[in-house]
Design an enzyme around this catalytic site. Structure first.
Site, PDB file in Angstrom:
ATOM      1  N   LYS A 143      31.151  40.176  49.740  1.00  0.00           N
ATOM      2  CA  LYS A 143      30.549  40.475  48.444  1.00  0.00           C
ATOM      3  C   LYS A 143      30.084  41.918  48.379  1.00  0.00           C
ATOM      4  O   LYS A 143      30.256  42.605  47.368  1.00  0.00           O
ATOM      5  CB  LYS A 143      29.347  39.548  48.197  1.00  0.00           C
ATOM      6  N   GLU A 168      33.082  44.305  48.115  1.00  0.00           N
ATOM      7  CA  GLU A 168      33.726  44.172  46.808  1.00  0.00           C
ATOM      8  C   GLU A 168      32.969  44.932  45.721  1.00  0.00           C
ATOM      9  O   GLU A 168      33.578  45.574  44.853  1.00  0.00           O
ATOM     10  CB  GLU A 168      33.802  42.701  46.408  1.00  0.00           C
ATOM     11  N   HIS A 192      30.045  43.223  72.844  1.00  0.00           N
ATOM     12  CA  HIS A 192      31.436  43.447  73.233  1.00  0.00           C
ATOM     13  C   HIS A 192      32.123  44.485  72.350  1.00  0.00           C
ATOM     14  O   HIS A 192      33.353  44.522  72.296  1.00  0.00           O
ATOM     15  CB  HIS A 192      32.210  42.123  73.193  1.00  0.00           C
ATOM     16  N   CYS A 215      47.814  39.790  36.064  1.00  0.00           N
ATOM     17  CA  CYS A 215      47.608  40.301  34.723  1.00  0.00           C
ATOM     18  C   CYS A 215      47.304  39.145  33.782  1.00  0.00           C
ATOM     19  O   CYS A 215      47.569  37.986  34.075  1.00  0.00           O
ATOM     20  CB  CYS A 215      48.848  41.048  34.249  1.00  0.00           C
ATOM     21  N   ARG A 231      41.285  39.101  34.689  1.00  0.00           N
ATOM     22  CA  ARG A 231      42.542  39.032  35.440  1.00  0.00           C
ATOM     23  C   ARG A 231      43.141  40.406  35.675  1.00  0.00           C
ATOM     24  O   ARG A 231      44.146  40.521  36.400  1.00  0.00           O
ATOM     25  CB  ARG A 231      43.548  38.149  34.702  1.00  0.00           C
ATOM     26  N   GLY A 245      53.559  39.367  37.306  1.00  0.00           N
ATOM     27  CA  GLY A 245      54.365  39.056  38.473  1.00  0.00           C
ATOM     28  C   GLY A 245      54.994  40.308  39.041  1.00  0.00           C
ATOM     29  O   GLY A 245      54.588  41.434  38.729  1.00  0.00           O
TER      30      GLY A 245
END
Length: 604
Positions: free
Chosen positions: A488, A491, A507, A2, A27, A105
């Site tokens: 990328k 996202e 495989h 945050c 953030r 947190g």
């Protein structure tokens, strides 16, 4: 993850906090909010799910005339506990509406504390773990106990990680503390600031201080005081605001990501101008205080996401050029690794605050290893904990999906590795010279990739806008760029993507290939890729090859192996970034703020 801001000063506190918050929205953007104290002791409290910009009208309307605000805190949230809703947005308030608090947190014992507080008569209005902090503070703030002392007292009951700033709307006092999560404090000409990142306050301060774990800073009418539970401490040393902090990307695109992709050649030039003079004679390596590579038995890279991919490319310089044993560790899985002596640990984090990386360092032995931090934030927790630090010099990156920081991390790491190898007995002089020439050509290679792929990337995005999934393959030094291209795309587009070593197709992964399946091939010059491509074409897959060199001989395309640098074909990431952005824009995604993601991952 945050974003936290706070301001105390003579006027316009809420507006200043909101402006700083805008620079921190990368953030977390699930919700945002501001709490502020009016000059008459009443409070402004506004929260939203519509982004920081939507707070502007509420803040302006509350700051006219006698309603000016003198203390404020702000928050932009990345949800961990509790659904994304306005009631769960920060700032959180206490039962009386006097105290407001923002938190970054995780409080690991929140359930136990909540039960105790409910038994004591506290009323909870949210589902978030952070709310226990403000009610604990409410209990501790008794007559004769200041806000800072109360905060220092209650954090001794918390378990987990936190950066906290509290506001007493009655007095206008602010108090902040941190433990395992970043928080800085700065004094400007017109007031004092808290923030979780210096980028929030770069335009208004020249220096800042970093709160160490369990520091408490209180700001009230009497001034500033630093202390801890049970005693006082001196203010921490001043850090200058890095010059690169002012280099935000500007360009022709409306989104930050497009401009940051375009900026990559300039970032490469900046890195090389600063670092390449120190490669010769090991000046850069010795200047970082690192042990001679002849005394290192292994290089271990630790990172997450894009930083881990960059670390893998850097590890290639040590292994391919210097023959050093290397390994790469996903930071969140590093807890039970066995560490050899004489190990150089390279920890990569763009923010320098990545919780999983910091936690991985906790498991390192006390002796027999050296930690080098590669970060875009030289004042970060990672930088302070490492034995040596190298600034990646990318400048602020606002787009959450990393682009220019990836390029910067690889180039800074490559410069450092080449410097260390240049004075070791491990390197062949001709091979080193080849890498140095490739390094010098990197800005032009990135520019050429931008020019070459701008049109084709848009065309491919239009072609594959309805594709349900994508496969990325590569070999050797090209594999890390296939991994980054896949990351990328997932996202930004929210489509399923997978990367695989090209030799592994037969495989298992070849079962995913059907008629029209888009398969990106990162070509590092390995001739075996032609066989892998043939396998895809035989199943009807659509091959999209980047990085190849082609000559036409008698009208027949002839694919030529190319000798690339030890860190691989860096320029191939450019078309992969461009394609991911173009596809996401066609799908009406917000390329700067992908869902469920945030820039600085400070929770683990």
């Amino acid at each position: 993850m945050c974003g936290i801001t706070a301001y105390r000063g003579p006027t316009s506190a809420a507006s200043r906090a909101r402006s700083a918050l805008e620079r921190l929205e990368y953030r977390g953007y699930d919700s945002a909010g501001i709490a502020a104290r009016y000059v008459d002791g009443t409070a402004l409290h506004v929260r939203t799910l519509n982004g920081v910009a939507s707070l502007t009208d509420a803040v302006r309307s509350g700051e006219s005339g006698m309603d000016a605000t003198t203390s404020a805190i702000g928050h932009t949230r990345w949800a961990t506990h509790g659904e994304v809703s306005e009631r769960n947005a920060h700032p959180i308030e206490d039962c009386s509406g006097r105290l407001f608090l923002v938190h970054n947190g995780i409080i690991e014992n929140a359930d136990l504390l909540r039960a105790q507080l409910v038994a004591d008569g506290h009323r909870f209005a949210t589902d978030v773990d952070s709310e226990v902090i403000v009610h604990l503070l409410e209990q501790a703030l008794r007559p004769g106990v200041g806000l800072g002392d109360a905060l220092a007292d209650i954090v001794t009951r918390l378990e987990g990680s936190w950066a906290i700033v509290a506001l007493d709307s009655r007095s206008g006092s602010l108090a902040g503390t941190a433990h395992g999560s970043p928080l800085i404090f700065a004094e400007g000409e017109e007031g004092v600031y808290f923030a979780s990142d210096v980028g929030a306050i770069t335009p208004v301060v020249e220096t800042f201080r970093v709160l160490e774990d369990d520091d408490v800073v209180e700001v009230d009418a009497a001034g500033m005081r630093w202390h801890r539970a049970g005693g006082s401490c001196r203010p921490r040393g001043l850090w200058p605001v890095p010059q690169t902090a002012y280099l935000s990307s500007k360009g022709r695109h409306r989104d930050h990501m497009g401009n940051e992709i375009d900026e990559q050649p300039a970032v490469a030039r900046r890195v090389l101008e600063v670092l390449t003079p120190g490669i010769a004679d090991g000046v850069l390596w010795r200047g970082a205080g690192l042990p001679p590579l002849d005394d290192v038995d292994r290089v271990t890279v630790i990172g997450c996401g894009t930083s881990l991919h960059a670390g893998r490319a850097v590890a290639g310089v040590f292994s391919r050029l210097g023959g050093l044993p290397t390994r790469t560790l996903v930071a969140s899985e590093a807890a039970h690794e066995v560490w050899e002596p004489r190990t150089l640990v390279i920890a990569l984090s763009q923010s320098g605050e990545t919780a999983d990386v910091l936690r991985a360092l906790d498991g390192l032995p006390a002796r027999g290893r050296t930690v080098l931090a590669l970060t875009n934030n030289p004042s970060s927790t990672l930088a302070r904990r490492a034995d040596a630090t190298l600034d990646c010099l990318a400048g602020p990156e606002i787009g959450v999906a990393a682009t220019k920081t990836f390029v910067a991390q690889i180039l800074t790491g490559a410069c450092l590795a080449l410097s260390g190898l240049s004075v070791s007995s491990r390197v062949d002089a001709m091979a080193l010279d080849g890498d140095l020439r490739a390094l010098a050509a990197t800005p032009e290679a990135l520019s050429a990739a931008l020019d070459t792929w701008r049109g084709p990337a848009a065309k491919m995005a239009a072609e594959f806008v309805n594709a349900p999934g994508f496969l990325f393959i590569g070999r050797g030094s090209g594999l890390v760029y296939a991994a980054e291209g896949a990351l990328k795309l997932k996202e930004l587009s929210y489509r399923w993507t997978e990367h695989q070593p090209a030799g592994e197709l037969k495989h298992g992964p070849l079962a995913l290939v059907d008629a029209g399946t888009p398969v990106f091939v990162v070509d590092n010059g390995d001739p075996r890729l032609d066989v892998d491509v043939a396998e895809v074409l035989a199943r009807g897959g659509r091959v999209l090859r980047v990085g190849e060199r082609v000559l036409n001989v008698g009208g027949i395309p002839l694919h030529l192996p190319r000798t690339g640098p030890s860190w691989g074909p860096l320029e191939t990431v450019v078309p992969l970034q461009m394609f991911a952005r173009e596809l996401a824009l066609r799908l009406r995604r917000d390329v700067d703020k992908p869902r469920n993601l945030a820039k600085s991952v400070t929770v683990s």
